[in-house]
Design an enzyme around this catalytic site. Structure first.
Site, short mmCIF file in Angstrom:
data_model
loop_
_atom_site.label_atom_id
_atom_site.label_comp_id
_atom_site.label_asym_id
_atom_site.label_seq_id
_atom_site.Cartn_x
_atom_site.Cartn_y
_atom_site.Cartn_z
N HIS A 139 0.81 -1.22 0.00
CA HIS A 139 0.00 0.00 0.00
C HIS A 139 0.84 1.27 0.00
CE1 HIS A 139 -3.29 -2.68 1.92
NE2 HIS A 139 -3.20 -2.84 0.64
N GLY A 207 -0.85 -9.42 12.64
CA GLY A 207 -1.40 -8.11 12.98
C GLY A 207 -2.26 -7.49 11.91
C1 BV8 Z 1 -8.21 -2.60 -4.93
C2 BV8 Z 1 -2.89 3.08 2.59
C3 BV8 Z 1 -8.81 -3.11 -7.16
C4 BV8 Z 1 -3.65 4.35 2.79
C5 BV8 Z 1 -4.59 1.34 2.75
C6 BV8 Z 1 -15.97 -0.84 -2.56
C7 BV8 Z 1 -15.49 0.27 -3.24
C8 BV8 Z 1 -14.15 0.41 -3.60
C9 BV8 Z 1 -13.25 -0.60 -3.24
C10 BV8 Z 1 -13.75 -1.69 -2.56
C11 BV8 Z 1 -15.08 -1.82 -2.21
N1 BV8 Z 1 -15.23 -3.00 -1.54
C12 BV8 Z 1 -14.05 -3.62 -1.45
C13 BV8 Z 1 -13.15 -2.85 -2.08
C14 BV8 Z 1 -11.74 -3.14 -2.21
C15 BV8 Z 1 -11.03 -2.31 -1.15
C16 BV8 Z 1 -11.30 -2.91 0.21
O1 BV8 Z 1 -10.81 -3.98 0.52
N2 BV8 Z 1 -12.12 -2.21 1.03
C17 BV8 Z 1 -12.44 -2.74 2.35
C18 BV8 Z 1 -12.46 -1.62 3.38
C19 BV8 Z 1 -13.77 -3.46 2.25
N3 BV8 Z 1 -9.63 -2.44 -1.49
C20 BV8 Z 1 -9.09 -1.52 -2.29
O2 BV8 Z 1 -9.66 -0.53 -2.69
C21 BV8 Z 1 -7.66 -1.84 -2.71
N4 BV8 Z 1 -7.58 -1.72 -4.15
O3 BV8 Z 1 -8.94 -3.47 -4.50
O4 BV8 Z 1 -7.98 -2.39 -6.29
C22 BV8 Z 1 -10.03 -2.28 -7.29
C23 BV8 Z 1 -9.93 -1.08 -7.97
C24 BV8 Z 1 -11.08 -0.30 -8.13
C25 BV8 Z 1 -12.31 -0.71 -7.56
C26 BV8 Z 1 -12.38 -1.92 -6.85
C27 BV8 Z 1 -11.23 -2.70 -6.71
C28 BV8 Z 1 -6.70 -0.84 -2.09
C29 BV8 Z 1 -6.66 -1.07 -0.59
C30 BV8 Z 1 -5.52 -0.25 -0.01
C31 BV8 Z 1 -6.09 0.85 0.86
N5 BV8 Z 1 -4.98 1.57 1.52
N6 BV8 Z 1 -3.57 2.00 3.31
C32 BV8 Z 1 -3.52 4.85 4.20
O5 BV8 Z 1 -3.18 4.06 5.11
O6 BV8 Z 1 -3.75 6.06 4.40
S1 BV8 Z 1 -5.39 0.15 3.65
C33 BV8 Z 1 -4.99 0.41 5.29
O7 BV8 Z 1 -6.01 -0.20 6.04
C34 BV8 Z 1 -3.75 -0.32 5.72
O8 BV8 Z 1 -2.74 -0.24 4.75
C35 BV8 Z 1 -4.21 -1.71 5.96
O9 BV8 Z 1 -4.12 -2.48 4.81
C36 BV8 Z 1 -5.67 -1.51 6.27
C37 BV8 Z 1 -5.92 -1.73 7.74
O10 BV8 Z 1 -5.96 -3.09 7.88
P1 BV8 Z 1 -5.04 -3.77 8.99
O11 BV8 Z 1 -3.60 -3.58 8.67
O12 BV8 Z 1 -5.55 -5.16 9.07
O13 BV8 Z 1 -5.31 -2.97 10.34
P2 BV8 Z 1 -6.56 -3.15 11.33
O14 BV8 Z 1 -6.53 -2.04 12.31
O15 BV8 Z 1 -7.80 -3.39 10.52
O16 BV8 Z 1 -6.25 -4.54 12.09
C38 BV8 Z 1 -5.17 -4.61 13.01
C39 BV8 Z 1 -5.20 -6.02 13.57
O17 BV8 Z 1 -4.07 -6.19 14.41
C40 BV8 Z 1 -6.43 -6.29 14.43
O18 BV8 Z 1 -6.96 -7.55 14.09
C41 BV8 Z 1 -5.89 -6.28 15.86
O19 BV8 Z 1 -6.55 -7.21 16.68
C42 BV8 Z 1 -4.46 -6.72 15.65
N7 BV8 Z 1 -3.52 -6.20 16.65
C43 BV8 Z 1 -3.57 -5.02 17.32
N8 BV8 Z 1 -2.49 -4.91 18.13
C44 BV8 Z 1 -1.74 -6.04 17.94
C45 BV8 Z 1 -2.40 -6.87 17.01
N9 BV8 Z 1 -1.93 -8.06 16.63
C46 BV8 Z 1 -0.75 -8.46 17.18
N10 BV8 Z 1 -0.06 -7.73 18.07
C47 BV8 Z 1 -0.52 -6.52 18.48
N11 BV8 Z 1 0.19 -5.81 19.39
#
Ligand code: BV8
Ligand code: ZN
Length: 260
Positions: A139, A207
């Protein structure tokens, strides 16, 4: 482990308190010892112990700062100043933070296994800062900027960047060099990621809540290609059932136990 009588005791706190079973840790250590090619896929959770807010946690970026609304090309087109305010705020918050034991354990793992690939969803640059070398940033990276006119990409750690930063080469408006929601990921980076997922014997998923595609489907992809998949996370995720090993707890506590 039955539910404790104290309702406030969340499953994650419980899991963190006692840590995963010793035999599960041992099983994963064996898998890593025998593996020729190991891949790790990380998310915001591995940086949490460095003080980086995750996206979904209680203090999460998506709760307080509508990150999911701001991290889009539409938001940037509509109000680039607001989006840059959001990224400048995150850069300032990230700048003093350091890698943690989880990042460092992956540096050590890279040294110990014959072939190691680190795929990260994080844009904080903490894996690079820790010393990992074979990294794919799915990303992008918050410390890089990209010109919306000429496409030039540079690293720029200025704090803060101007409200509307411009390209040194052509004067065009700069954007963060990150992948926003609705944007395609870099095809070469994706190709290298799937090459690793197709050929590794072990995949560690660390994570990540497994909500954001295409990263969320990479675990199943590796499993379908014969890898042993282990999840290290504070809590179960939608994909946990499909994986071979699930270690509940903090990455900074569990990962160091996996390496010699
Ligand atoms: C794509 C950079 C093809 C920016 C990020 C509807 C409309 C448009 C798109 C979509 C849609 N539906 C689905 C999509 C696809 C979309 C998507 O997946 N949306 C989700 C929300 C449903 N994906 C995209 O758009 C991707 N592109 O698919 O292209 C396409 C093209 C056009 C149209 C359709 C498809 C691009 C996705 C990239 C987005 N950019 N980041 C920025 O950060 O500013 S994503 C960003 O959020 C992060 O990079 C990361 O990937 C994500 C967060 O997720 P996690 O890393 O998992 O973090 P989270 O907090 O959720 O979880 C943390 C975990 O750690 C928890 O489980 C917690 O319990 C655990 N934890 C906490 N502490 C600890 C721990 N574990 C261990 N130890 C600890 N101490
Ligand atoms: Zn330019």
């Amino acid at each position: 482990m039955g539910q404790t009588d104290n309702p406030l005791h969340s499953e994650a706190q419980e899991a963190d308190r006692i840590g995963p079973p010793r035999e599960e840790i041992e099983r994963l250590r064996q898998v890593l010892h025998q593996a020729q090619r190991v891949v790790a896929l990380t998310g915001a959770g591995i940086s949490a112990e460095s003080g980086v807010p995750t996206f979904r946690g209680a203090d999460g970026l998506w709760r307080q700062y509508r990150a999911i609304d701001l991290a889009t090309p539409q938001a940037f087109a509509r109000d680039p100043r607001l989006v840059w305010e959001f990224y400048n705020w995150r850069r300032e918050m990230l700048a003093p933070l350091k890698s943690n034991a989880g990042h460092l354990a992956l540096v050590e793992l890279e040294r110990q296994v014959p072939e190691f690939l680190l795929i990260t969803q994080n844009i904080d640059g903490l894996h690079h800062a820790a010393g990992s070398t074979n990294i794919l940033e799915l990303h992008g990276n918050i410390w890089r900027v990209r010109c919306t006119e000429c496409g030039e990409v540079t690293e720029d750690r200025t704090l803060p960047l101007p409200a509307l930063p411009t390209c040194g080469t052509c004067g065009g408006l700069l954007r963060p060099d990150v992948v926003w929601f609705g944007e395609m990921l870099d095809t070469l980076i994706l190709a290298k990621a799937y090459e690793g997922l197709n050929s590794c014997q072990a995949l560690l998923i660390i994570g990540t809540s497994g909500n954001v595609e295409p990263a969320a489907s990479m675990g199943l992809h590796a499993k379908n290609h014969g890898a042993v998949v282990a999840e290290i996370n504070l809590e179960p995720t939608p994909q946990t059932e499909a994986y071979d090993i699930s270690l509940l707890g903090k990455a900074g506590v569990i990962l160091p136990q996996l390496i010699d």
